[in-house]
Design an enzyme around this catalytic site. Structure first.
Site, PDB file in Angstrom:
ATOM      1  N   PHE A 188       6.403   9.931  -9.481  1.00 28.49           N
ATOM      2  CA  PHE A 188       5.734   9.875  -7.959  1.00 28.49           C
ATOM      3  C   PHE A 188       6.488   9.068  -7.048  1.00 28.49           C
ATOM      4  O   PHE A 188       7.137   7.763  -7.639  1.00 28.49           O
ATOM      5  CB  PHE A 188       4.289   9.236  -8.644  1.00 28.49           C
ATOM      6  CG  PHE A 188       3.527   9.168  -7.247  1.00 28.49           C
ATOM      7  CD1 PHE A 188       2.638  10.256  -6.882  1.00 28.49           C
ATOM      8  CD2 PHE A 188       3.401   8.300  -6.274  1.00 28.49           C
ATOM      9  CE1 PHE A 188       1.813  10.527  -5.896  1.00 28.49           C
ATOM     10  CE2 PHE A 188       2.650   8.378  -5.178  1.00 28.49           C
ATOM     11  CZ  PHE A 188       1.813   9.318  -4.972  1.00 28.49           C
ATOM     12  N   ASP A 239       3.543   2.993 -15.742  1.00 29.49           N
ATOM     13  CA  ASP A 239       2.762   3.391 -14.522  1.00 29.49           C
ATOM     14  C   ASP A 239       1.759   4.305 -15.250  1.00 29.49           C
ATOM     15  O   ASP A 239       2.028   5.354 -15.655  1.00 29.49           O
ATOM     16  CB  ASP A 239       3.434   4.290 -13.557  1.00 29.49           C
ATOM     17  CG  ASP A 239       2.464   4.814 -12.304  1.00 29.49           C
ATOM     18  OD1 ASP A 239       1.354   5.007 -12.595  1.00 29.49           O
ATOM     19  OD2 ASP A 239       3.041   5.003 -11.285  1.00 29.49           O
ATOM     20  N   TYR A 284      -8.781   4.971  -8.722  1.00 29.15           N
ATOM     21  CA  TYR A 284      -9.351   6.007  -7.975  1.00 29.15           C
ATOM     22  C   TYR A 284      -9.388   7.322  -8.662  1.00 29.15           C
ATOM     23  O   TYR A 284      -9.914   8.271  -8.118  1.00 29.15           O
ATOM     24  CB  TYR A 284      -9.024   5.984  -6.436  1.00 29.15           C
ATOM     25  CG  TYR A 284      -7.460   5.943  -6.201  1.00 29.15           C
ATOM     26  CD1 TYR A 284      -6.892   7.347  -6.396  1.00 29.15           C
ATOM     27  CD2 TYR A 284      -6.836   4.702  -5.821  1.00 29.15           C
ATOM     28  CE1 TYR A 284      -5.299   6.937  -6.244  1.00 29.15           C
ATOM     29  CE2 TYR A 284      -5.521   4.565  -5.479  1.00 29.15           C
ATOM     30  CZ  TYR A 284      -4.795   5.908  -5.799  1.00 29.15           C
ATOM     31  OH  TYR A 284      -3.625   5.840  -5.459  1.00 29.15           O
ATOM     32  N   LYS A 285      -8.663   7.454  -9.843  1.00 29.41           N
ATOM     33  CA  LYS A 285      -8.646   8.942 -10.462  1.00 29.41           C
ATOM     34  C   LYS A 285      -9.401   8.849 -11.659  1.00 29.41           C
ATOM     35  O   LYS A 285     -10.730   9.056 -11.139  1.00 29.41           O
ATOM     36  CB  LYS A 285      -7.188   9.194 -10.742  1.00 29.41           C
ATOM     37  CG  LYS A 285      -6.000   9.134  -9.743  1.00 29.41           C
ATOM     38  CD  LYS A 285      -4.620   9.495 -10.205  1.00 29.41           C
ATOM     39  CE  LYS A 285      -3.610   8.951  -9.236  1.00 29.41           C
ATOM     40  NZ  LYS A 285      -3.567   9.640  -8.218  1.00 29.41           N
ATOM     41  N   ARG A 319      -2.388  22.207  -9.173  1.00 27.90           N
ATOM     42  CA  ARG A 319      -2.904  21.226  -9.930  1.00 27.90           C
ATOM     43  C   ARG A 319      -4.276  21.189 -10.352  1.00 27.90           C
ATOM     44  O   ARG A 319      -4.956  21.131  -9.364  1.00 27.90           O
ATOM     45  CB  ARG A 319      -2.532  19.752  -9.640  1.00 27.90           C
ATOM     46  CG  ARG A 319      -1.266  19.270 -10.131  1.00 27.90           C
ATOM     47  CD  ARG A 319      -0.726  17.949  -9.554  1.00 27.90           C
ATOM     48  NE  ARG A 319      -2.096  17.131  -8.816  1.00 27.90           N
ATOM     49  CZ  ARG A 319      -1.930  15.827  -8.527  1.00 27.90           C
ATOM     50  NH1 ARG A 319      -1.007  15.031  -9.128  1.00 27.90           N
ATOM     51  NH2 ARG A 319      -2.848  15.204  -8.044  1.00 27.90           N
TER      52      ARG A 319
HETATM   53  C1  LIG Z   1       1.821   8.248 -10.771  1.00 26.41           C
HETATM   54  C2  LIG Z   1       1.441   7.316  -9.392  1.00 26.41           C
HETATM   55  N1  LIG Z   1       1.926   6.111  -9.069  1.00 26.41           N
HETATM   56  C3  LIG Z   1       1.754   5.462  -8.060  1.00 26.41           C
HETATM   57  C4  LIG Z   1       0.783   6.222  -7.059  1.00 26.41           C
HETATM   58  C5  LIG Z   1       0.457   5.305  -5.647  1.00 26.41           C
HETATM   59  O1  LIG Z   1      -0.344   4.596  -5.788  1.00 26.41           O
HETATM   60  P1  LIG Z   1      -1.083   3.694  -4.702  1.00 26.41           P
HETATM   61  O2  LIG Z   1      -1.122   4.746  -3.659  1.00 26.41           O
HETATM   62  O3  LIG Z   1      -2.244   3.029  -5.034  1.00 26.41           O
HETATM   63  O4  LIG Z   1       0.106   2.711  -4.033  1.00 26.41           O
HETATM   64  C6  LIG Z   1       0.186   7.292  -7.405  1.00 26.41           C
HETATM   65  C7  LIG Z   1      -0.773   7.810  -6.767  1.00 26.41           C
HETATM   66  O5  LIG Z   1      -1.298   8.937  -6.657  1.00 26.41           O
HETATM   67  C8  LIG Z   1       0.662   7.899  -8.698  1.00 26.41           C
HETATM   68  O6  LIG Z   1      -0.011   9.117  -8.716  1.00 26.41           O
END
Ligand SMILES: Cc1ncc(COP(=O)(O)O)c(C=O)c1O
Length: 404
Positions: free
Chosen positions: A129, A198, A223-224, A372
């Site tokens: 990500f 992560d 939040y997921k 998705r």
């Molecule tokens: C795998 C992954 N890492 C990091 C993030 C970013 O998270 P944040 O917006 O809380 O910094 C996301 C957001 O969807 C994500 O899916």
């Protein structure tokens, strides 16, 4: 009724988690986007109203003690801990995932530097990500390291005496591929480096086993699959035996050994508290705390079993309903390599998802060509899955939208 509809009915009737759906606010929409934003647990609005009206409105500043505001980051961390296989006292909640990635990567590089000289490379999941890559790049510049992007499969061969830290995703946000957390963590350790995971797409969706597999540091959003609400604070795991060495690059007053001592010099608190920075975002944090009640009596192992059954059934329905060649699954067939989502590639994915949402099936689109679908076992049922695949096939059968 079609054969697949009857199968869905049977699977729903045998589903031990079916009743958990009642704990959420849902409607006729088939919601397959819990891997972006989890649904609202039904009791949360009243709990948040109490936090606002009574705790803030009436108790005001007394709530920092009397309503447990001050200790919320660690308390809620301990609520999340069993869901990711961590003993209490190792998780703190606060800030965004991006910020926690920064803390974890810099702290990992600092620990590697203490272990000995010459560790000046950070390996980062090439398919990550984007935020993780951006943050790792900046963390590398600040610590005098270089970033090397490699796929998780390439990590074992890329590890070496120069590796300080490795930042990996447990589940790929785009494809839904689940990476080998135990094996990769062991490989990172064998090379004398630190593993930062992560967990955004695995926390609350499947067992993680942080303690069991000796993960050093981990971050994740809430939040997921943890349904904490839009922008709810993320979490940071620091393995207990590393906590005294965790040297945060963001040493705020909340992680000071004596936060109300107002000392000019920083002295870190001990324990997971070291991961804190500034004043916690109480409203969002307490909404998250309330939302975690939906896990009462629910095991993450049962969630995982249902998740695999849901994704298996979705792939089967897509296989039967969608004409051959119209979409291609990017999600591995093997259970050990599949998280809780299915990603389908098709050239007109953006348009297909827009039309699917118009028919009441909500997934999401990831540029340039990915559909998705996230499956949250707490509230998605097998009839939802069948309906989603059937309506997807209908939309796909209409063909690409005419060019304008
Ligand atoms: C795998 C992954 N890492 C990091 C993030 C970013 O998270 P944040 O917006 O809380 O910094 C996301 C957001 O969807 C994500 O899916």
């Amino acid at each position: 009724m079609s054969e697949l509809m009857s199968v869905a009915e049977e699977l729903d009737a045998a589903d031990a988690l079916a009743a958990v759906r009642e704990r959420f606010v849902l409607d006729d929409v088939t919601y397959l986007d819990g891997n972006s934003l989890g649904a609202l647990p039904a009791h949360v609005p009243d709990r948040v109203a109490d936090v606002v009206r009574r705790q803030w409105g009436e108790l005001r500043i007394r709530s920092w003690d009397e309503s447990g505001w001050w200790t919320a980051p660690e308390r809620i961390g301990d609520r999340i801990a069993p869901l990711v296989g961590a003993a209490p006292g190792q998780i703190v909640v606060g800030d965004s995932t991006s910020v926690n990635v920064f803390k974890a990567v810099v702290a990992a590089v600092r620990m590697a530097g203490e272990d000995g000289p010459g560790r000046d490379e950070i390996l980062v999941d090439a398919s990550t990500f984007p935020t993780d890559g951006y943050v790792a790049e900046s963390a590398a510049r600040l610590t005098g390291c270089a970033v090397r992007a490699v796929t998780p499969a390439e990590v074992p061969a890329a590890l070496g005496e120069r590796t300080a830290a490795v930042l990996l995703n447990h589940a790929d946000y785009r494809t839904g591929r689940l990476h080998d957390l135990p094996g990769l963590t062991a490989a990172v350790h064998a090379a004398g480096a630190y593993a930062v995971w992560d967990l955004c797409h695995s926390a609350g969706a499947l067992p993680v086993g942080l303690d069991e597999h000796g993960v050093d540091l981990a971050v994740g959003c809430t939040y997921k699959y943890l349904n904490g609400g839009p922008g709810s604070p993320a979490f940071l795991y620091v393995r207990r035996d590393l906590q005294d060495r965790f040297d945060s690059p963001l040493p705020g007053w909340n992680s000071h050994a004596e936060p109300f001592g107002m000392r000019p010099g920083y002295a870190p608190a001990s324990g997971a508290v070291r991961g804190r920075v500034g004043t916690p975002d109480i409203l969002s944090m307490l909404a998250l705390e309330a939302s975690l009640d939906v896990w009462d009596g629910v095991s993450v192992e049962a969630v995982r079993a249902k998740s695999l059954a849901l994704t298996d059934f979705f792939l089967r329905c897509v296989g039967e309903y969608v004409p051959d060649g119209r979409v291609a699954s990017m999600t591995p067939d093997a259970h050990a390599e599949r998280a809780s989502q299915v990603a389908l590639r098709c050239d007109d994915a953006g348009d297909v998802m827009r039309r699917l949402i118009g028919r009441g099936v909500v997934g999401d689109f990831r540029a340039p060509d990915v559909l998705r679908f996230g499956f949250t076992p707490l509230y998605v049922g097998f009839a939802d899955v069948e309906r989603a695949a059937r309506l997807l096939a209908e939309v796909l059968a209409e063909g690409p939208a005419p060019a304008v």
